[in-house]
Design a protein around this motif. Structure first.
Motif, PDB file in Angstrom:
ATOM      1  N   LYS A   9      50.648  32.272  44.815  1.00 25.57           N
ATOM      2  CA  LYS A   9      49.654  32.036  43.773  1.00 25.57           C
ATOM      3  C   LYS A   9      50.389  31.625  42.499  1.00 25.57           C
ATOM      4  CE  LYS A   9      45.834  34.219  41.373  1.00 25.57           C
ATOM      5  NZ  LYS A   9      45.017  35.427  41.207  1.00 25.57           N
ATOM      6  N   ALA A  10      49.959  30.532  41.917  1.00 29.25           N
ATOM      7  CA  ALA A  10      50.528  30.094  40.638  1.00 29.25           C
ATOM      8  C   ALA A  10      49.837  30.854  39.521  1.00 29.25           C
ATOM      9  CB  ALA A  10      50.325  28.594  40.472  1.00 29.25           C
ATOM     10  N   LYS A  11      50.619  31.298  38.552  1.00 25.00           N
ATOM     11  CA  LYS A  11      50.057  32.000  37.416  1.00 25.00           C
ATOM     12  C   LYS A  11      50.342  31.212  36.165  1.00 25.00           C
ATOM     13  CE  LYS A  11      49.831  36.511  37.553  1.00 25.00           C
ATOM     14  NZ  LYS A  11      50.246  37.896  37.375  1.00 25.00           N
ATOM     15  N   LYS A  12      49.446  31.328  35.239  1.00 20.36           N
ATOM     16  CA  LYS A  12      49.626  30.677  33.939  1.00 20.36           C
ATOM     17  C   LYS A  12      50.759  31.363  33.202  1.00 20.36           C
ATOM     18  CE  LYS A  12      46.104  28.896  31.311  1.00 20.36           C
ATOM     19  NZ  LYS A  12      44.885  28.987  30.500  1.00 20.36           N
ATOM     20  N   ALA A  13      51.645  30.554  32.636  1.00 20.34           N
ATOM     21  CA  ALA A  13      52.783  31.123  31.898  1.00 20.34           C
ATOM     22  C   ALA A  13      52.272  31.833  30.661  1.00 20.34           C
ATOM     23  CB  ALA A  13      53.753  30.016  31.523  1.00 20.34           C
ATOM     24  N   SER A  14      52.859  32.989  30.357  1.00 22.64           N
ATOM     25  CA  SER A  14      52.460  33.712  29.139  1.00 22.64           C
ATOM     26  C   SER A  14      53.138  33.080  27.933  1.00 22.64           C
ATOM     27  CB  SER A  14      52.837  35.184  29.248  1.00 22.64           C
ATOM     28  OG  SER A  14      54.222  35.317  29.452  1.00 22.64           O
TER      29      SER A  14
END
Length: 97
Positions: free
Chosen positions: A89-94
């Motif tokens: 799963k790709a996550k949005k960078a913080s």
């Protein structure tokens, strides 16, 4: 340390009917889940998996022709942990501060 590998090799001249019979026996063994190979010197029992890698190679020249069939499969159970599904799963960078 003892080797766990078992090996079987046989080479002989056969007529077309004998080869057809051997190929039918291999097909039946794959369907039933066991292939017993034996000659006067060696015996080996194989248990083909539900999924196998099939490789076919053929050559044809003026002097001779050759057909190679190769089946290979893993010997671990199909429901083992090694066959667990993979999830990515790709996550949005913080935002960095």
């Amino acid at each position: 340390m003892a080797k766990n590998n078992q090996y079987f090799e046989h080479e002989s001249l056969q007529d077309k009917d004998a080869i057809i019979s051997y190929l039918k026996a291999l097909t039946e063994g794959i369907e039933k889940g066991e292939i017993l190979l034996s000659d006067e010197e060696e015996t080996l029992l194989l248990k083909p998996g539900k999924i196998s890698l099939l490789r076919i190679k053929a050559t044809n020249s003026k002097k001779n022709s050759e057909l190679r069939l190769r089946l290979s499969w893993s010997n671990y159970e199909a429901d083992s942990d090694k066959n667990a599904p993979l999830f990515i799963k790709a996550k949005k960078a913080s935002k960095s501060k």
